[in-house]
Design a protein around this motif. Structure first.
Motif, PDB file in Angstrom:
ATOM      1  N   LEU B  89       0.778  -1.373  -0.010  1.00 29.56           N
ATOM      2  CA  LEU B  89       0.060  -0.032   0.084  1.00 29.56           C
ATOM      3  C   LEU B  89       0.826   1.405   0.081  1.00 29.56           C
ATOM      4  O   LEU B  89       0.540   2.155   0.918  1.00 29.56           O
ATOM      5  CB  LEU B  89      -0.966  -0.036   1.072  1.00 29.56           C
ATOM      6  CG  LEU B  89      -1.832  -1.052   1.514  1.00 29.56           C
ATOM      7  CD1 LEU B  89      -3.041  -0.873   2.590  1.00 29.56           C
ATOM      8  CD2 LEU B  89      -2.561  -1.474   0.162  1.00 29.56           C
ATOM      9  N   VAL B  90       1.805   1.441  -0.921  1.00 29.10           N
ATOM     10  CA  VAL B  90       2.472   2.589  -1.178  1.00 29.10           C
ATOM     11  C   VAL B  90       1.685   3.758  -1.751  1.00 29.10           C
ATOM     12  O   VAL B  90       0.538   3.313  -2.524  1.00 29.10           O
ATOM     13  CB  VAL B  90       3.928   2.399  -1.711  1.00 29.10           C
ATOM     14  CG1 VAL B  90       4.772   1.534  -1.054  1.00 29.10           C
ATOM     15  CG2 VAL B  90       3.576   2.122  -3.412  1.00 29.10           C
ATOM     16  N   PHE B  91       1.901   4.670  -1.577  1.00 29.96           N
ATOM     17  CA  PHE B  91       1.057   5.895  -2.434  1.00 29.96           C
ATOM     18  C   PHE B  91       1.615   5.842  -3.666  1.00 29.96           C
ATOM     19  O   PHE B  91       2.758   6.426  -3.901  1.00 29.96           O
ATOM     20  CB  PHE B  91       1.295   7.182  -1.682  1.00 29.96           C
ATOM     21  CG  PHE B  91       0.898   7.094  -0.314  1.00 29.96           C
ATOM     22  CD1 PHE B  91      -0.480   7.088   0.259  1.00 29.96           C
ATOM     23  CD2 PHE B  91       1.627   7.477   0.668  1.00 29.96           C
ATOM     24  CE1 PHE B  91      -0.941   7.120   1.397  1.00 29.96           C
ATOM     25  CE2 PHE B  91       1.329   7.425   2.155  1.00 29.96           C
ATOM     26  CZ  PHE B  91      -0.064   7.146   2.428  1.00 29.96           C
ATOM     27  N   PRO B  92       0.998   5.362  -4.886  1.00 29.85           N
ATOM     28  CA  PRO B  92       1.773   5.186  -6.169  1.00 29.85           C
ATOM     29  C   PRO B  92       2.144   6.430  -7.016  1.00 29.85           C
ATOM     30  O   PRO B  92       3.106   6.485  -7.667  1.00 29.85           O
ATOM     31  CB  PRO B  92       0.577   4.136  -6.629  1.00 29.85           C
ATOM     32  CG  PRO B  92      -0.674   4.457  -6.015  1.00 29.85           C
ATOM     33  CD  PRO B  92      -0.545   4.918  -4.537  1.00 29.85           C
ATOM     34  N   GLY B  93       1.170   7.726  -6.822  1.00 29.61           N
ATOM     35  CA  GLY B  93       1.322   8.780  -7.582  1.00 29.61           C
ATOM     36  C   GLY B  93       2.247   9.558  -6.844  1.00 29.61           C
ATOM     37  O   GLY B  93       2.403  10.904  -7.159  1.00 29.61           O
ATOM     38  N   MET B  94       2.891   9.173  -5.430  1.00 29.43           N
ATOM     39  CA  MET B  94       3.780  10.227  -4.919  1.00 29.43           C
ATOM     40  C   MET B  94       5.236   9.576  -5.058  1.00 29.43           C
ATOM     41  O   MET B  94       5.457   8.377  -4.975  1.00 29.43           O
ATOM     42  CB  MET B  94       3.457  10.390  -3.481  1.00 29.43           C
ATOM     43  CG  MET B  94       2.086  11.003  -3.297  1.00 29.43           C
ATOM     44  SD  MET B  94       1.161  11.075  -1.721  1.00 29.43           S
ATOM     45  CE  MET B  94       2.435  10.861  -0.539  1.00 29.43           C
ATOM     46  N   GLU B  98       8.402  11.715  -0.885  1.00 31.60           N
ATOM     47  CA  GLU B  98       7.114  12.034  -0.390  1.00 31.60           C
ATOM     48  C   GLU B  98       6.522  10.928   0.343  1.00 31.60           C
ATOM     49  O   GLU B  98       5.898  11.152   1.311  1.00 31.60           O
ATOM     50  CB  GLU B  98       6.107  12.447  -1.632  1.00 31.60           C
ATOM     51  CG  GLU B  98       6.502  13.761  -2.068  1.00 31.60           C
ATOM     52  CD  GLU B  98       5.365  14.185  -3.163  1.00 31.60           C
ATOM     53  OE1 GLU B  98       5.013  15.287  -3.215  1.00 31.60           O
ATOM     54  OE2 GLU B  98       5.106  13.440  -4.185  1.00 31.60           O
ATOM     55  N   TYR B 101       7.908  11.044   3.731  1.00 31.92           N
ATOM     56  CA  TYR B 101       7.519  12.305   4.332  1.00 31.92           C
ATOM     57  C   TYR B 101       6.251  11.982   4.979  1.00 31.92           C
ATOM     58  O   TYR B 101       5.791  12.439   6.270  1.00 31.92           O
ATOM     59  CB  TYR B 101       7.619  13.513   3.701  1.00 31.92           C
ATOM     60  CG  TYR B 101       8.846  14.186   3.295  1.00 31.92           C
ATOM     61  CD1 TYR B 101       9.840  14.633   4.512  1.00 31.92           C
ATOM     62  CD2 TYR B 101       9.291  14.540   2.073  1.00 31.92           C
ATOM     63  CE1 TYR B 101      11.102  15.057   4.386  1.00 31.92           C
ATOM     64  CE2 TYR B 101      10.490  15.191   1.823  1.00 31.92           C
ATOM     65  CZ  TYR B 101      11.353  15.403   2.947  1.00 31.92           C
ATOM     66  OH  TYR B 101      12.620  16.100   2.685  1.00 31.92           O
ATOM     67  N   ALA B 102       5.273  11.361   4.188  1.00 31.06           N
ATOM     68  CA  ALA B 102       3.930  10.949   4.880  1.00 31.06           C
ATOM     69  C   ALA B 102       4.029  10.149   5.823  1.00 31.06           C
ATOM     70  O   ALA B 102       3.493  10.147   7.050  1.00 31.06           O
ATOM     71  CB  ALA B 102       3.100  10.111   3.396  1.00 31.06           C
ATOM     72  N   GLY B 103       5.156   8.982   5.879  1.00 30.69           N
ATOM     73  CA  GLY B 103       5.384   8.287   6.934  1.00 30.69           C
ATOM     74  C   GLY B 103       5.683   9.163   8.292  1.00 30.69           C
ATOM     75  O   GLY B 103       5.385   8.710   9.452  1.00 30.69           O
ATOM     76  N   ASP B 133       7.889   8.165  -8.931  1.00 26.58           N
ATOM     77  CA  ASP B 133       6.813   7.790  -8.307  1.00 26.58           C
ATOM     78  C   ASP B 133       6.889   6.126  -7.781  1.00 26.58           C
ATOM     79  O   ASP B 133       7.163   5.696  -8.562  1.00 26.58           O
ATOM     80  CB  ASP B 133       5.817   7.898  -9.615  1.00 26.58           C
ATOM     81  CG  ASP B 133       5.178   9.241  -9.711  1.00 26.58           C
ATOM     82  OD1 ASP B 133       5.511  10.119  -8.895  1.00 26.58           O
ATOM     83  OD2 ASP B 133       4.343   9.497 -10.472  1.00 26.58           O
ATOM     84  N   ARG B 149       9.063   3.592   5.025  1.00 31.54           N
ATOM     85  CA  ARG B 149       7.924   4.532   5.416  1.00 31.54           C
ATOM     86  C   ARG B 149       7.271   4.530   6.815  1.00 31.54           C
ATOM     87  O   ARG B 149       7.158   5.381   7.633  1.00 31.54           O
ATOM     88  CB  ARG B 149       6.715   4.457   4.510  1.00 31.54           C
ATOM     89  CG  ARG B 149       5.566   5.436   4.750  1.00 31.54           C
ATOM     90  CD  ARG B 149       4.491   5.400   3.755  1.00 31.54           C
ATOM     91  NE  ARG B 149       3.833   3.845   4.011  1.00 31.54           N
ATOM     92  CZ  ARG B 149       2.756   3.481   3.185  1.00 31.54           C
ATOM     93  NH1 ARG B 149       2.590   4.177   1.950  1.00 31.54           N
ATOM     94  NH2 ARG B 149       2.290   2.317   3.236  1.00 31.54           N
TER      95      ARG B 149
END
Lengths: 292, 239
Positions: B89-94, B98, B101-103, B133, B149
């Motif tokens: 479940l990574v953020f695919p479009g980031m 990034e 950083y979300a982590g 990405d 993350r």
């Protein structure tokens, strides 16, 4: 030929307001995977509340009216979120669709009652200014509408791509479970998204009022449809798509208004939508990395 | 050693179907604990419940002596529990950066950049792809990103849900090397794993979950002794 160019340029400039409305639909869709049917009505409603300022303070400058509409839009966005989304089970696919349609009708009714159903004059930004280049004319107010909308989009993109809140918003739209695992509060991000889209909508509503010269509750229906058309043509969830599609629809409809008259205009917009649904159902920019 | 995580009689249900039917287990501080079990036994449900994504119907989850069951996920992350979810479940479009950083989203300290640098040392492949990405990474790289993350929140307890799922054997080796490294550096790890052979090499304690209940608890030695488990999870070969 000149008429054609004139129609395209006027239409594209005005289309910036459609782009803003499209962004509002698409942003909420991107984050929550829901359609906020009340969005265009709330935007028009917010533009009306700019007129309230003129009631209390006659002679208030147009900029203050627009600022008032902008802020009222944000407030209305939050109210729409609370009333139509926060307490309603999001897992039910139709629940929020119905609650937002209800809100659309409610806002329209409030406006009709408050204005006795009469169209209201909306202050222009400034007295008519025309820029001439030979026989080609640029309407100063449309240029300003365009400029304000572009500035609003630039602010939005900076917010989304340069700030912590923007990071959280994109995280929720791309992978809501992982976003929660990172400590991002999804409900909070959803609420803020509604406030932000509401602010943009209030601005778009005021710009529409200013460039048309009047506001009428009859605007919200067609604007809802245009916003959805722009969202679909641009690609659900895609902000660049909404911008391009907004300008495209604006230019396109104005050309048909020139050749076929205002009564047939929206017919061709619907045909454009039809063509997209058949030949490119994902829109101009199919969003990458959305859910599922 | 004391229990860092204590799960007691945990019940989590989807509608009328109980996926967890009274799960109790402990994860000792400083250990690697492994949860084995067939598909549909409730492993992911347990992880999601501990992380606060799912609300349990009954029971308790105590982390470092504090009750965290029914708390929202952001409080649980803030308390020091991070989950590397199943399927990454990574953020695919980031970008990779990034994602990291979300982590660190909840952190307000000034050491985020330093931690990022340390993780890039640990995962050099992520540094190479920092601006790319996350959706364009290979499965193994995405798994490393998902681990990195979650480490960005500086967890005391790291939950890992099938980190080797769908990865090539060499990449699985690498993931387990990372698990061992993280443990050596002081992180307590609670791992869901189907690959019992790999898990046997690193874990200190095993639980087996079947149909929403814990049916076995023991150290690696007793796991290898257990006839049923040996046949189901280790094949017949016995070393």
């Amino acid at each position: 030929m000149l008429d054609f160019l004139q129609a395209v340029s006027d239409g594209v400039l005005f289309g910036a307001t459609y782009a803003l409305i499209g962004i509002g639909f698409t942003l909420v869709f991107g984050v929550m995977h829901k359609i906020n049917m009340a969005y265009a009505a709330a935007s028009i409603g917010a533009a009306y509340s700019g007129l309230l300022l003129l009631e209390v303070m006659a002679g208030a400058p147009p900029a203050a009216v627009f600022a008032c509409a902008f802020l009222a839009g944000g407030l209305l966005g939050w109210v729409v979120y609370l009333a139509c989304f926060h307490f309603i089970p999001l897992s039910h696919p139709l629940a929020t669709l119905m609650s937002t349609v209800g809100m659309l009708l409610l806002i329209d009714e409030v406006v009709v009652h408050a204005t006795d159903g009469m169209p209201q004059n909306y202050p222009a930004m400034f007295d008519d200014v025309m820029l001439h280049a030979g026989e080609f004319t640029l309407r100063g107010d449309l240029l300003l509408v365009f400029g304000v909308c572009v500035a609003a989009m630039a602010c939005l993109l900076a917010l989304l791509y340069r700030t912590r809140l923007g990071l959280a918003t994109r995280a929720v739209s791309q992978q809501p479970i992982a976003a929660q695992l990172c400590g991002i509060q999804v409900a909070q991000v959803n609420a803020i998204t509604f406030v932000i889209t509401g602010l943009l909508g209030g601005l778009a509503g005021a710009m529409i009022g200013a460039s048309v010269g009047t506001l009428s509750p009859l605007l919200s229906g067609p604007l809802t449809v245009k916003g959805l058309v722009v969202t679909v043509i641009g690609g659900l969830g895609s902000i660049p798509g909404a911008i391009v599609a907004g300008l495209l629809v604006g230019g396109f409809e104005n050309v048909f208004q020139l050749y076929r008259g205002v009564t047939e205009r929206d017919l061709y917009v619907m045909l454009l939508l039809f063509a997209f649904l058949v030949f490119r159902p994902g829109g101009i920019f199919a969003p990458r990395g959305g859910r599922d | 050693m004391s229990a860092m995580l204590e799960v007691r009689d945990l019940v989590t249900a989807y509608g009328k179907i109980e996926a967890l039917r009274g799960v109790s287990l402990e994860v000792q501080a400083g250990s690697i604990t492994c949860l084995l079990g067939p598909n549909g036994a409730g492993k992911t449900t347990l992880m999601m419940t501990i992380a606060g994504i799912l609300r349990p119907r009954a029971g308790s989850v105590r982390f470092a002596g504090r009750e965290i069951a029914r708390r929202p996920p952001h409080e649980i992350v803030g308390a020091g529990v991070a989950l590397v979810p199943e399927n990454r479940l990574v953020f695919p479009g980031m970008s990779v950066r990034e994602n990291l950083y979300a982590g660190a989203y909840l952190r307000r300290d000034g050491e985020i950049e330093a931690d990022l640098e340390r993780l890039f040392e640990r995962f050099p492949r992520l540094r190479e792809r920092a601006g790319q990405d996350a959706g364009t990474l290979s499965g193994g790289e995405q798994q490393m990103l998902a681990v990195a993350r979650s480490l960005m929140s500086r967890p005391k307890l790291l939950l890992m849900d099938e980190p080797s799922l769908g990865l090539a054997p060499l990449v699985v080796e690498e993931i387990f090397r990372i698990v061992a490294d993280l443990h050596r550096d002081g992180t307590t790890i609670f791992l869901v794993e189907q690959n019992a052979h790999m898990a046997l090499r690193v874990a200190h304690h095993f639980y087996l979950i079947e149909q929403g209940r814990i049916t076995f608890s023991g150290d690696p030695g007793s796991l290898a002794e257990d006839e049923v488990i040996r046949r189901a999870y280790l094949g017949s070969a016995r070393r």
